[in-house]
Design a protein around this motif. Sequence first.
Motif, PDB file in Angstrom:
ATOM      1  N   THR C  42       0.756  -1.067  -0.049  1.00 53.76           N
ATOM      2  CA  THR C  42       0.233   0.079   0.030  1.00 53.76           C
ATOM      3  C   THR C  42       0.867   1.272   0.064  1.00 53.76           C
ATOM      4  OG1 THR C  42      -2.095   0.760   0.903  1.00 53.76           O
ATOM      5  CG2 THR C  42      -0.082   0.298   2.399  1.00 53.76           C
ATOM      6  N   VAL C  43       0.346   2.477  -0.368  1.00 57.81           N
ATOM      7  CA  VAL C  43       0.990   3.709  -0.411  1.00 57.81           C
ATOM      8  C   VAL C  43       0.447   4.634   0.635  1.00 57.81           C
ATOM      9  CG1 VAL C  43       1.613   5.500  -2.041  1.00 57.81           C
ATOM     10  CG2 VAL C  43       1.324   3.244  -2.959  1.00 57.81           C
ATOM     11  N   GLU C  44       1.517   5.165   1.331  1.00 55.65           N
ATOM     12  CA  GLU C  44       1.108   6.070   2.381  1.00 55.65           C
ATOM     13  C   GLU C  44       0.620   7.306   1.464  1.00 55.65           C
ATOM     14  OE1 GLU C  44       0.940   6.376   5.985  1.00 55.65           O
ATOM     15  OE2 GLU C  44       0.022   8.291   5.334  1.00 55.65           O
ATOM     16  N   ILE C  45      -0.593   7.684   1.569  1.00 56.00           N
ATOM     17  CA  ILE C  45      -1.060   9.202   0.856  1.00 56.00           C
ATOM     18  C   ILE C  45      -1.233  10.296   1.960  1.00 56.00           C
ATOM     19  CG2 ILE C  45      -1.777   7.724  -0.917  1.00 56.00           C
ATOM     20  CD1 ILE C  45      -4.669   8.255   0.146  1.00 56.00           C
ATOM     21  N   GLY C  46      -0.841  10.148   3.135  1.00 54.10           N
ATOM     22  CA  GLY C  46      -1.040  11.273   4.224  1.00 54.10           C
ATOM     23  C   GLY C  46      -1.857  10.910   5.225  1.00 54.10           C
ATOM     24  N   GLN C  47      -2.731   9.796   5.173  1.00 54.40           N
ATOM     25  CA  GLN C  47      -3.921   9.446   5.818  1.00 54.40           C
ATOM     26  C   GLN C  47      -3.181   8.897   7.046  1.00 54.40           C
ATOM     27  OE1 GLN C  47      -2.562   7.460   3.759  1.00 54.40           O
ATOM     28  NE2 GLN C  47      -4.137   5.806   3.348  1.00 54.40           N
ATOM     29  N   GLY C  48      -2.121   8.304   7.103  1.00 58.22           N
ATOM     30  CA  GLY C  48      -1.698   7.772   8.179  1.00 58.22           C
ATOM     31  C   GLY C  48      -1.668   6.125   8.292  1.00 58.22           C
ATOM     32  N   MET C 219      -6.911   9.814  16.758  1.00 59.18           N
ATOM     33  CA  MET C 219      -6.654  11.007  16.337  1.00 59.18           C
ATOM     34  C   MET C 219      -6.507  10.941  15.006  1.00 59.18           C
ATOM     35  SD  MET C 219      -3.050  13.373  17.598  1.00 59.18           S
ATOM     36  CE  MET C 219      -2.053  12.237  16.749  1.00 59.18           C
ATOM     37  N   LEU C 220      -6.111  10.266  14.434  1.00 57.56           N
ATOM     38  CA  LEU C 220      -6.018  10.114  12.990  1.00 57.56           C
ATOM     39  C   LEU C 220      -7.349  10.114  12.340  1.00 57.56           C
ATOM     40  CD1 LEU C 220      -2.745   7.942  12.210  1.00 57.56           C
ATOM     41  CD2 LEU C 220      -3.033  10.201  12.686  1.00 57.56           C
ATOM     42  N   VAL C 221      -7.950   9.162  12.919  1.00 56.75           N
ATOM     43  CA  VAL C 221      -9.567   9.504  12.666  1.00 56.75           C
ATOM     44  C   VAL C 221     -10.214  10.749  12.647  1.00 56.75           C
ATOM     45  CG1 VAL C 221     -12.020   8.655  13.193  1.00 56.75           C
ATOM     46  CG2 VAL C 221     -10.053   6.873  13.218  1.00 56.75           C
ATOM     47  N   GLU C 222      -9.984  11.435  13.655  1.00 57.62           N
ATOM     48  CA  GLU C 222     -10.362  12.559  13.812  1.00 57.62           C
ATOM     49  C   GLU C 222      -9.936  13.694  12.714  1.00 57.62           C
ATOM     50  OE1 GLU C 222     -10.227  12.846  18.756  1.00 57.62           O
ATOM     51  OE2 GLU C 222      -8.959  14.106  17.587  1.00 57.62           O
ATOM     52  N   GLY C 223      -8.742  13.345  12.404  1.00 58.94           N
ATOM     53  CA  GLY C 223      -8.002  14.265  11.296  1.00 58.94           C
ATOM     54  C   GLY C 223      -8.640  13.881  10.135  1.00 58.94           C
ATOM     55  N   GLN C 224      -8.900  12.657   9.893  1.00 58.40           N
ATOM     56  CA  GLN C 224      -9.816  12.252   8.296  1.00 58.40           C
ATOM     57  C   GLN C 224     -11.050  12.966   8.510  1.00 58.40           C
ATOM     58  OE1 GLN C 224      -8.706  10.111   5.697  1.00 58.40           O
ATOM     59  NE2 GLN C 224      -6.893  10.874   6.689  1.00 58.40           N
ATOM     60  N   ILE C 225     -11.771  12.847   9.484  1.00 54.70           N
ATOM     61  CA  ILE C 225     -13.112  13.337   9.325  1.00 54.70           C
ATOM     62  C   ILE C 225     -13.007  15.208   9.208  1.00 54.70           C
ATOM     63  CG2 ILE C 225     -15.264  13.874  10.886  1.00 54.70           C
ATOM     64  CD1 ILE C 225     -14.519  11.027  12.201  1.00 54.70           C
ATOM     65  N   GLN C 226     -12.238  15.723   9.933  1.00 52.61           N
ATOM     66  CA  GLN C 226     -12.063  17.220   9.905  1.00 52.61           C
ATOM     67  C   GLN C 226     -11.677  17.514   8.337  1.00 52.61           C
ATOM     68  OE1 GLN C 226      -9.123  17.428  12.883  1.00 52.61           O
ATOM     69  NE2 GLN C 226     -10.849  17.556  14.593  1.00 52.61           N
ATOM     70  N   GLY C 227     -10.862  16.898   7.908  1.00 48.86           N
ATOM     71  CA  GLY C 227     -10.182  17.109   6.682  1.00 48.86           C
ATOM     72  C   GLY C 227     -11.310  16.799   5.623  1.00 48.86           C
ATOM     73  N   GLY C 228     -11.941  15.600   6.051  1.00 49.98           N
ATOM     74  CA  GLY C 228     -13.083  15.457   4.784  1.00 49.98           C
ATOM     75  C   GLY C 228     -14.184  16.319   4.682  1.00 49.98           C
ATOM     76  N   ILE C 229     -14.333  17.065   6.007  1.00 53.04           N
ATOM     77  CA  ILE C 229     -15.431  17.958   6.125  1.00 53.04           C
ATOM     78  C   ILE C 229     -14.937  19.200   5.468  1.00 53.04           C
ATOM     79  CG2 ILE C 229     -16.514  19.583   7.789  1.00 53.04           C
ATOM     80  CD1 ILE C 229     -16.762  17.164   9.537  1.00 53.04           C
ATOM     81  N   SER C 230     -13.734  19.495   5.323  1.00 56.13           N
ATOM     82  CA  SER C 230     -13.444  20.765   4.532  1.00 56.13           C
ATOM     83  C   SER C 230     -13.510  20.687   2.991  1.00 56.13           C
ATOM     84  CB  SER C 230     -11.612  21.234   4.798  1.00 56.13           C
ATOM     85  OG  SER C 230     -10.934  20.339   4.349  1.00 56.13           O
ATOM     86  N   MET C 231     -13.251  19.402   2.650  1.00 54.98           N
ATOM     87  CA  MET C 231     -13.594  18.972   1.159  1.00 54.98           C
ATOM     88  C   MET C 231     -15.045  19.245   1.039  1.00 54.98           C
ATOM     89  SD  MET C 231     -11.755  15.915  -0.737  1.00 54.98           S
ATOM     90  CE  MET C 231      -9.960  16.596  -1.060  1.00 54.98           C
TER      91      MET C 231
END
Lengths: 448, 290, 339, 159
Positions: C42-48, C219-231
């Motif tokens: 797999t490739v790390e794309i920033g999501q952790g 913490m990474l789940v929160e980051g995903q959610i916050q980032g998805g919301i900005s999109m």
Amino acid sequence: MERDVIRKVPLVKPGEPGMIVEEAPTEELAGYPSVGRRIPRRDTIFQVLGQLKYINDLSFPGMLYAKVLRSRYAHARILRVDVSKALEVPGVVAAITADDIPVNSFGPSLQDQPVLAKDKVRHMGDGIAAVAAVSEQIAEEALEKIVVEYEPLPVVLDPLEAMREDAPRIHEPRSNIYWEWHIRKGDVEKALAEAHLVVQERYRTQMVEHVSMETHSSIAMWDAGGRLTVWCTVGRITLARTDLARILQVPVSRVRVVSTQLGGNFGGKNEITIEPVLAILAKKTGRPVKGTYSRKEEFIASTTRHPFIMEYTSGVTAEGRIIARKVRLIADGGAYCSWSETTLGKATILSAGPYDIPNIALDGYVVYTNKPMTGAMRGFGAPQVCFAYESHMDTIAHRLGMDPLQIRLLNAYDEGSISATGQILHSVALKKTLLAAAERFGWEVKER
Amino acid sequence: MKHFEYFSAHSAEEAVALLQKYSPDALPIAGGTELLVRMKQNLIHPKVLVDITHVPEFQGIALTEEGLRIGSLVTHAEVAASPLVRQFAPAVAAASGSVGAVQTRNLGTLGGNLVSCVPSIDSAPALLVLEAQAVVFGVNGRRQFPLTELFVGPRCSSLTPAELLEAVIIPRHNLGKPTCFSKFGRRKALTIALVNAAACVETNPERTHFSQVRLALGAVAPTPIRAYTAEAYLAGRPIAQEVLLEAGRLAAEDAKPIDDFRASAEYRRHLIGVLTRRVIEGALAGMPKV
Amino acid sequence: MKKRGRGIACMWYPIGFTVSANPSAAVVKVNEDGTATVLTGTVEIGQGSLTVLAQIAAEELGISPRDVIMVSADTDGTPVDTGAIASRTTYVTGNAIRLAAKEAKKILFEVAAPMLGVRTDQLETRQGRIWVIDFPQKNISIGEVAYYSQVKLGRPVQGSASWNPPTVPLDPQTGQGKPFNTYVYATQIAEVEVDTETGQVDVLRIVAAHDCGTPINPMLVEGQIQGGISMGVGFALSEEMVFSSNGTLLTSSLSNYLIPTTVDMPEIEVIIVDNYDPTGPFGAKGVGEPTLVPTAAAILNAIYDAVGVRLYSLPATPEKVLKALREKEAQNNTASSTH
Amino acid sequence: MAFTIKVKVNGEWKTADVEPEMTLLELLREQWGLTGTKLGCDEGDCGACTVLFDGKPVNSCLVLAVRADGHEVVTVEGLGTAERPHPLQSAFEQHGAVQCGFCAPGMLISAKALLDANPEPTEQEIREALAGNLCRCTGYTKIVEAVKSAGRAMKSSVK
């Protein structure tokens, strides 16, 4: 089912304060158990020190830089391409056209996309020729010397127009409608006839781009033994290897694809773009060749999110139970298929929403237009249909005088619910999320 | 970016001499935030750039006998932070503070913004309502004229190729007058104005009637403009909602907005009405209590 | 005038590919010092993902995630992985890594059991050591066992496995089948303020409650959610590729294709609801894509709640909102004049 | 004609021969190998290439390299080291403020400029100072938290 993890980090239950911890956001790395811990991403320290190497941070001795000439027209026949003047520019080492590509087609479902356009361009992002030069600046200047003669064709931008029988065919002789999905459950017409209220609406969404902060970038290099290595920003290296081997007509084992940490993907880096061009230029020149997309190329020459036209018809009882839902989706597929087949599939499957509806008829179509290709993007068809089905739910609630939260709770999937495709669902936490969000927000139920 | 020759000028004379020598292939560069983007986008290809960043005559903010002089090389960040500008022309400070983002404001200069003559430039309306003068330096020396005369058309100024904007001067009699600037964009930062507007408002001592109001608008005509019909209408009228509404309507008539992908002309006209009222109200709100 | 409103939207989203095979394979090696090396394609794309996958390997082996080395994304050196797509990495690659780690652990137990004088089913791993269940005084470090196994017994401690989520193809006529193995669910509620004079919409607050099964790293789940919301906020209000009639893209730079900046983003409150999926690694499913799915709908429903107009197309630009408000006023006026 | 320039980069004077059209970003990345500073849009719209120029954050893609002659530039590589990271770098890591990380170098530079001038910024001040740095991954929430926390850490270490 018994859980096999001892949880030391308490999960937030609905109504409890948030998980954001002010002063000590992360936990001791060596802690046990490992699952459930707030551990920082492992490469963050290198990122914040500026040490993490992304593809565009790499270079090799003797490396050349490639640039691709993009089409001037959204739809046109190509009558002639002449790169000879570009080759005369000092510092240019090679130039290629469609004629240099062993198998000039690729794509994850339909191989309908050329590496470089040969007879026809179908959108302005289509590449026609490419050059490799000792600097990006020289490569860019050389593109201006390439002569292309076009015969412009009528441009189709609107998917509804593209669906018409008399519309110009973008992939002639095939129809512009290039994929369909159909799902049937129960008897939707009968249920609509029996419904207390029938609500019909049409929604539309726009084309959007991933906007990863890092643009696509790759480096191709052949070794003396005839093996190709591609360092790239593709998020699916296995597929990239298969596609490259097919285009270059070499065994898969002769291609090595390596990725580093990507500077964002969001679905936009799930397929090859400039890599075959680089591989061919690298072969021709015997030197490593790098190609990095400009921000503009990100928009026109990579995938985007499908615009959707979505027609929803729902039959409900006086109490707010949805007994029938009919959905017709038309996705603007852009100039090439890319991931349209699966995006449309996911959109169609999800389009009735997370609701227990006994009678369902869902139809999805995707059509070619002369726009940048639409493909995978975070959500893969779901944000479009969710916008439609959730707006539609509020309209229904409003028409019935119900509270939006209540109509959702009344119809929401639960453990064991059966989906539109007849699947028995497990691990269904929908109502939990509805109640948790409502409680945190302070949602007071209003009967209208 | 394509190759060009680069010269750095250290005096106004040297700058204009270089520009004249290489005319018409030479352009001056200061902050570069607009020029370099256009060069990168392949829209223009100057063969020579004359860097005027170090020309001493074009620097600084000072209170002179004529008024408040802002050198053309003063950055937006410096304008926005300047105690003098904030005290004597707060709308000018606000306008500079609304340009781009921190990074753009640290590089971009007031003069560069003005001479670009892009219709949507943020710095123009506030200066126009303060009747700012443009000081221009050329091979034949200095000339000074009302800033309105700088703007000829989209990306077209009244400067000759060998002339440079040296400074703008806000005349002494307008310093400290109640002003307000407002910008409406599609995003809260890093945004191009759909409409921007400024007002300078004077009333009778009882604060019941307008005595004189100056209004200026951006992004709604080929150049930043004064809304003269609306200004004339307001003079002597009572300070009342219906008067403001009518002024907004008239200001929209003074403008010639276009349809583009950002917004329709109709919507821009509507925004002119809203922003006109808001900047007048804003200027009134900034007045000391009666 | 500024009017406030609230809007709710929920969603479901599948984990993994639509019907087609999407396997992940993994190799887990336990090193002689008790650390482990994970090989994944797999490739790390920033999501952790590499962090989360290391946590899964560490949990199964009973070692610290700090002691897991991740090797990824090289077709020559790492096993096949369908990639970071379809919100599948934690679920599919995670399952493969967990299974591979189990294989390695099996060797550790087979070697350790005689060393500790017990049966393999009496052993467990924790804190880098192998313990005899209920006899905490009897234990041995994983490194010692791995070293002994490799150097003395000639049996390197290594496991490999692959996993592919089971699906059933859809019937071409009726679309009946099992396209995905599991789904996640979410609800987002938005509060907005609409300027009725300009049509401008300000998103003030978003509450997001998401199900991702067990969060491997909250913490990474929160980051995903916050980032998805900005999109999602961009999708709802400002982002749009606009073309001229000849097909030229008019919004091809970041100055006119408008993604949210810091000042455009509202306060986001994240709730990860308690859930567990027995088919995922340690109960985990996924979270990447679903995060933005309900955002636009919640915002548009909030606009409706604030000013009573329904927008049928995205993005909800100020101009569109104002136009809808005007049309509604006109309708109300006609209605009131005819009654 | 190439120019020989001298720039103080991360505390050290360096020289380079540059063509007039070379940007500071190209100089940093391609001649000096300081690839921490990122190329995101090349038009001053995204902030990924932000560096401190005489102490002020600017987009290095919009600064000609010749203009840096005699000036001081600080890039992300000049903020801290693995042994002694800048409080912002630690806070970004601890708060999970970085995902793909492509915006992080520019974001850190803008944040440093803010905290140097204003060690106790309000949330709104943080958001305004970072408005020129686009991030597509994080929604900015954790970035803002990290900057707040670093400000507090810097203040307490000064005392």
